[in-house]
Design a protein around this motif. Sequence first.
Motif, PDB file in Angstrom:
ATOM      1  N   HIS A  25      61.349  21.649 -25.333  1.00  0.00           N
ATOM      2  CA  HIS A  25      62.506  22.223 -26.017  1.00  0.00           C
ATOM      3  C   HIS A  25      63.337  21.192 -26.766  1.00  0.00           C
ATOM      4  O   HIS A  25      63.809  21.473 -27.870  1.00  0.00           O
ATOM      5  CB  HIS A  25      63.378  22.983 -25.033  1.00  0.00           C
ATOM      6  N   GLU A  26      63.516  20.008 -26.191  1.00  0.00           N
ATOM      7  CA  GLU A  26      64.308  18.987 -26.884  1.00  0.00           C
ATOM      8  C   GLU A  26      63.653  18.579 -28.203  1.00  0.00           C
ATOM      9  O   GLU A  26      64.328  18.419 -29.211  1.00  0.00           O
ATOM     10  CB  GLU A  26      64.519  17.761 -26.005  1.00  0.00           C
ATOM     11  N   ARG A  27      62.356  18.426 -28.198  1.00  0.00           N
ATOM     12  CA  ARG A  27      61.637  18.043 -29.419  1.00  0.00           C
ATOM     13  C   ARG A  27      61.747  19.160 -30.462  1.00  0.00           C
ATOM     14  O   ARG A  27      62.015  18.913 -31.636  1.00  0.00           O
ATOM     15  CB  ARG A  27      60.176  17.753 -29.115  1.00  0.00           C
ATOM     16  N   ARG A  31      63.880  18.952 -34.089  1.00  0.00           N
ATOM     17  CA  ARG A  31      63.230  19.222 -35.381  1.00  0.00           C
ATOM     18  C   ARG A  31      63.863  20.418 -36.077  1.00  0.00           C
ATOM     19  O   ARG A  31      64.008  20.421 -37.294  1.00  0.00           O
ATOM     20  CB  ARG A  31      61.743  19.417 -35.200  1.00  0.00           C
ATOM     21  N   CYS A  32      64.224  21.435 -35.319  1.00  0.00           N
ATOM     22  CA  CYS A  32      64.874  22.604 -35.916  1.00  0.00           C
ATOM     23  C   CYS A  32      66.250  22.248 -36.464  1.00  0.00           C
ATOM     24  O   CYS A  32      66.665  22.795 -37.476  1.00  0.00           O
ATOM     25  CB  CYS A  32      64.995  23.734 -34.903  1.00  0.00           C
ATOM     26  N   VAL A  33      66.949  21.341 -35.806  1.00  0.00           N
ATOM     27  CA  VAL A  33      68.250  20.910 -36.303  1.00  0.00           C
ATOM     28  C   VAL A  33      68.092  20.320 -37.699  1.00  0.00           C
ATOM     29  O   VAL A  33      68.937  20.524 -38.558  1.00  0.00           O
ATOM     30  CB  VAL A  33      68.914  19.911 -35.329  1.00  0.00           C
ATOM     31  N   GLY A  34      66.986  19.637 -37.933  1.00  0.00           N
ATOM     32  CA  GLY A  34      66.714  19.126 -39.272  1.00  0.00           C
ATOM     33  C   GLY A  34      66.535  20.237 -40.290  1.00  0.00           C
ATOM     34  O   GLY A  34      66.809  20.072 -41.458  1.00  0.00           O
ATOM     35  N   VAL A  35      66.103  21.404 -39.813  1.00  0.00           N
ATOM     36  CA  VAL A  35      65.875  22.556 -40.689  1.00  0.00           C
ATOM     37  C   VAL A  35      67.165  23.356 -40.883  1.00  0.00           C
ATOM     38  O   VAL A  35      67.512  23.724 -41.992  1.00  0.00           O
ATOM     39  CB  VAL A  35      64.766  23.475 -40.103  1.00  0.00           C
ATOM     40  N   GLY A  39      75.038  22.193 -36.411  1.00  0.00           N
ATOM     41  CA  GLY A  39      75.931  23.230 -35.905  1.00  0.00           C
ATOM     42  C   GLY A  39      75.221  24.382 -35.224  1.00  0.00           C
ATOM     43  O   GLY A  39      75.838  25.144 -34.485  1.00  0.00           O
ATOM     44  N   LEU A  40      73.928  24.525 -35.441  1.00  0.00           N
ATOM     45  CA  LEU A  40      73.190  25.638 -34.841  1.00  0.00           C
ATOM     46  C   LEU A  40      72.270  25.209 -33.708  1.00  0.00           C
ATOM     47  O   LEU A  40      71.454  25.984 -33.249  1.00  0.00           O
ATOM     48  CB  LEU A  40      72.376  26.356 -35.921  1.00  0.00           C
ATOM     49  N   ARG A  41      72.423  23.980 -33.193  1.00  0.00           N
ATOM     50  CA  ARG A  41      71.560  23.500 -32.105  1.00  0.00           C
ATOM     51  C   ARG A  41      71.556  24.473 -30.929  1.00  0.00           C
ATOM     52  O   ARG A  41      70.511  24.807 -30.390  1.00  0.00           O
ATOM     53  CB  ARG A  41      71.985  22.122 -31.631  1.00  0.00           C
ATOM     54  N   ASN A  42      72.715  24.959 -30.520  1.00  0.00           N
ATOM     55  CA  ASN A  42      72.781  25.857 -29.370  1.00  0.00           C
ATOM     56  C   ASN A  42      72.263  27.258 -29.669  1.00  0.00           C
ATOM     57  O   ASN A  42      71.964  28.006 -28.754  1.00  0.00           O
ATOM     58  CB  ASN A  42      74.200  25.929 -28.813  1.00  0.00           C
ATOM     59  N   ALA A  43      72.144  27.610 -30.925  1.00  0.00           N
ATOM     60  CA  ALA A  43      71.571  28.915 -31.269  1.00  0.00           C
ATOM     61  C   ALA A  43      70.071  28.921 -31.026  1.00  0.00           C
ATOM     62  O   ALA A  43      69.494  29.948 -30.684  1.00  0.00           O
ATOM     63  CB  ALA A  43      71.862  29.254 -32.727  1.00  0.00           C
ATOM     64  N   ILE A  44      69.444  27.770 -31.195  1.00  0.00           N
ATOM     65  CA  ILE A  44      68.000  27.686 -31.049  1.00  0.00           C
ATOM     66  C   ILE A  44      67.616  27.863 -29.590  1.00  0.00           C
ATOM     67  O   ILE A  44      66.824  28.732 -29.236  1.00  0.00           O
ATOM     68  CB  ILE A  44      67.478  26.357 -31.628  1.00  0.00           C
TER      69      ILE A  44
END
Length: 68
Positions: A25-27, A31-35, A39-44
Motif C-alpha cells: 500500500h505504501e508503494r 505512486r498515486c500521489v504523483g498522479v 492532498g488526496l493521499r488519504n483518499a487512496i
Amino acid sequence: MAAKVPQQKIADCRELYLRYGGEAHERIASRCVGVVGEGLRNAIFTPAPAAALSQGWPERFGWDGDLP
C-alpha cells in the motif's frame, strides 16, 4: 467538501493497485500521489482510525474484485 478527481487519474491509480496485486500500500500510495497530488493521499488508502467513517478507493470502487 470532497475534491473532484478526473476519472483518468482514478483509472491510473487502479492500474497501479492491480499491478501490485493490492499489496504494498505504501508503494501504491506514493505512486498515486504523483498522479493525483499529495492532498488526496488519504483518499487512496484510508488510515485505519478513519476507515470506519470512510472508504479508500479500492473499497469504494471495488478494485479488489478485479484482482486475479
